[in-house]
Scaffold this motif. Structure first.
Motif, PDB file in Angstrom:
ATOM      1  N   PHE A  20      32.234  37.252  31.183  1.00 50.85           N
ATOM      2  CA  PHE A  20      33.076  38.069  32.046  1.00 50.85           C
ATOM      3  C   PHE A  20      33.210  37.560  33.480  1.00 50.85           C
ATOM      4  O   PHE A  20      33.832  38.220  34.308  1.00 50.85           O
ATOM      5  CB  PHE A  20      32.553  39.506  32.046  1.00 50.85           C
ATOM      6  N   PHE A  21      32.610  36.419  33.801  1.00 47.31           N
ATOM      7  CA  PHE A  21      32.804  35.842  35.133  1.00 47.31           C
ATOM      8  C   PHE A  21      32.521  34.345  35.069  1.00 47.31           C
ATOM      9  O   PHE A  21      32.034  33.831  34.051  1.00 47.31           O
ATOM     10  CB  PHE A  21      31.926  36.533  36.189  1.00 47.31           C
TER      11      PHE A  21
ATOM     12  N   MET B  32      27.026  40.978  34.153  1.00 48.36           N
ATOM     13  CA  MET B  32      28.308  41.047  34.867  1.00 48.36           C
ATOM     14  C   MET B  32      28.055  40.892  36.359  1.00 48.36           C
ATOM     15  O   MET B  32      27.024  41.353  36.879  1.00 48.36           O
ATOM     16  CB  MET B  32      29.009  42.385  34.588  1.00 48.36           C
TER      17      MET B  32
ATOM     18  N   PHE C 188      29.813  41.434  40.233  1.00 43.98           N
ATOM     19  CA  PHE C 188      30.855  42.138  40.971  1.00 43.98           C
ATOM     20  C   PHE C 188      30.913  41.606  42.402  1.00 43.98           C
ATOM     21  O   PHE C 188      29.869  41.460  43.059  1.00 43.98           O
ATOM     22  CB  PHE C 188      30.588  43.643  40.973  1.00 43.98           C
TER      23      PHE C 188
ATOM     24  N   CYS D 184      45.014  49.698  39.303  1.00 41.71           N
ATOM     25  CA  CYS D 184      44.037  49.828  38.207  1.00 41.71           C
ATOM     26  C   CYS D 184      44.311  51.022  37.296  1.00 41.71           C
ATOM     27  O   CYS D 184      43.862  51.037  36.148  1.00 41.71           O
ATOM     28  CB  CYS D 184      42.623  49.922  38.770  1.00 41.71           C
TER      29      CYS D 184
ATOM     30  N   LEU E  38      36.991  45.822  44.399  1.00 39.42           N
ATOM     31  CA  LEU E  38      36.566  46.160  43.046  1.00 39.42           C
ATOM     32  C   LEU E  38      37.652  46.786  42.190  1.00 39.42           C
ATOM     33  O   LEU E  38      37.388  47.222  41.073  1.00 39.42           O
ATOM     34  CB  LEU E  38      35.355  47.113  43.121  1.00 39.42           C
TER      35      LEU E  38
ATOM     36  N   ARG F  83      40.081  45.524  40.439  1.00 37.16           N
ATOM     37  CA  ARG F  83      40.305  44.891  39.134  1.00 37.16           C
ATOM     38  C   ARG F  83      39.152  45.111  38.162  1.00 37.16           C
ATOM     39  O   ARG F  83      39.267  44.799  36.982  1.00 37.16           O
ATOM     40  CB  ARG F  83      40.565  43.398  39.311  1.00 37.16           C
ATOM     41  N   HIS F  84      38.040  45.652  38.674  1.00 34.83           N
ATOM     42  CA  HIS F  84      36.893  45.957  37.814  1.00 34.83           C
ATOM     43  C   HIS F  84      36.756  47.457  37.552  1.00 34.83           C
ATOM     44  O   HIS F  84      35.726  47.907  37.050  1.00 34.83           O
ATOM     45  CB  HIS F  84      35.608  45.449  38.458  1.00 34.83           C
TER      46      HIS F  84
ATOM     47  N   MET G 189      35.728  48.741  33.976  1.00 34.45           N
ATOM     48  CA  MET G 189      34.316  48.506  33.687  1.00 34.45           C
ATOM     49  C   MET G 189      33.425  49.499  34.425  1.00 34.45           C
ATOM     50  O   MET G 189      32.510  50.093  33.854  1.00 34.45           O
ATOM     51  CB  MET G 189      33.915  47.092  34.109  1.00 34.45           C
TER      52      MET G 189
ATOM     53  N   TRP H  48      29.638  44.410  28.205  1.00 37.27           N
ATOM     54  CA  TRP H  48      30.582  44.843  29.230  1.00 37.27           C
ATOM     55  C   TRP H  48      31.972  45.139  28.694  1.00 37.27           C
ATOM     56  O   TRP H  48      32.875  45.495  29.450  1.00 37.27           O
ATOM     57  CB  TRP H  48      30.615  43.830  30.370  1.00 37.27           C
TER      58      TRP H  48
END
Length: 263
Positions: free
Chosen positions: A92-93, A130, A132, A171, A193, A195-196, A199, A217
């Motif tokens: 995820f990253f 994950m 952030f 979002c 944050l 775009r997250h 999650m 995740w």
């Protein structure tokens, strides 16, 4: 004194590592009954709740393998070594995202002692970790805003028939009373944050006090294993243990082979 619940958000997510300060981060070779319970096969212990370790990156090192030091909200510094199974990078990253000031969250983290005698976390799963792009305080504030999905993500005022909330146009997860709440929230943490948000919303509403199966995740919770599957897993673990005993002591090999046949 710290407790597992600090304010309206379930802080069991941010479990510490020192006994003097709260709940221990268990050693990978231990069975901690705060995390595990004996399953119905009576041969194995299985998790009884979800847990995760959260820390802000204070140091990075990419010599041989990616390695970071994180600091929890209680000031504890923890070494994290990445040894990903069958993967070149986390799911995820990207490795380039491992920057000081970002926050790392690892589901089901365990403590271990490395060959250099340092203690920390060996992160093997590419799906359960994950990162952030925000500091600890900003991340905590953002997650706090999603703890009640029908309330304003900034001020917490609930939606009613007379008070309708609007969504973030990017979002579609964060909700606001209006621009008076959206603008300061964007500046405070949501810009980093947004775009997250999906999650973080799933994380905020996850019940950490229960356990059906491991999650990652993607937050897809699969059906728990059947009794037959648990028994097969228990037998495999017993066979693996017998094999290791035979390798270490060849004189036991024939006896262990007969015992293994009974499994």
């Amino acid at each position: 004194k710290r407790t597992l619940h600090d304010g309206p958000f379930v802080w069991s997510l941010w479990w510490p590592t020192k006994a003097a300060q709260g709940v221990l981060l268990q050693d990978e070779n231990d069975i901690d009954l705060r995390y595990y319970g004996q399953d119905d096969t009576e041969f194995m212990y299985s998790p009884i709740r979800h847990w995760a370790l959260v820390g802000e990156i204070v140091d990075t090192n990419f010599f041989i393998r990616p390695r970071v030091t994180i600091q929890t909200r209680f000031g504890e510094k923890i070494l994290v070594n990445f040894h990903l199974e069958d993967a070149n990078k986390p799911t995820f990253f990207d490795w380039t995202d491992l920057q000081r000031g970002a926050c790392l969250i690892m589901f089901y983290a365990n403590k271990r002692t490395f060959l250099d005698m340092n203690q920390g976390v060996r992160q093997e799963s590419p799906d359960s970790v994950m990162l952030f792009p925000a500091g600890f305080r900003d991340l905590a504030n953002e997650v706090q805003g999603y703890s009640n999905p029908i309330s304003c993500s900034y001020c917490g005022k609930p939606e009613t028939t007379d008070h309708k909330l609007c969504r973030c146009k990017l979002c579609r997860v964060a909700r606001y009373c209006g621009r008076e709440c959206q603008a300061p929230h964007w500046k405070k943490s949501h810009k980093k944050l947004c775009r997250h948000a999906t999650m973080l919303s799933s994380l905020a509403t996850l019940d950490f006090s229960t356990f059906n199966n491991f999650i990652d995740w993607n937050f897809v919770i699969e059906d728990p294993p059947t009794r037959e599957e648990k028994e097969q897993k228990s037998k495999k673990a017993a066979r693996d243990m017998l094999y290791e005993m035979g390798v270490q002591n060849p004189e036991l090999s024939s006896m262990l082979a007969r015992l293994e046949a009974l499994l």
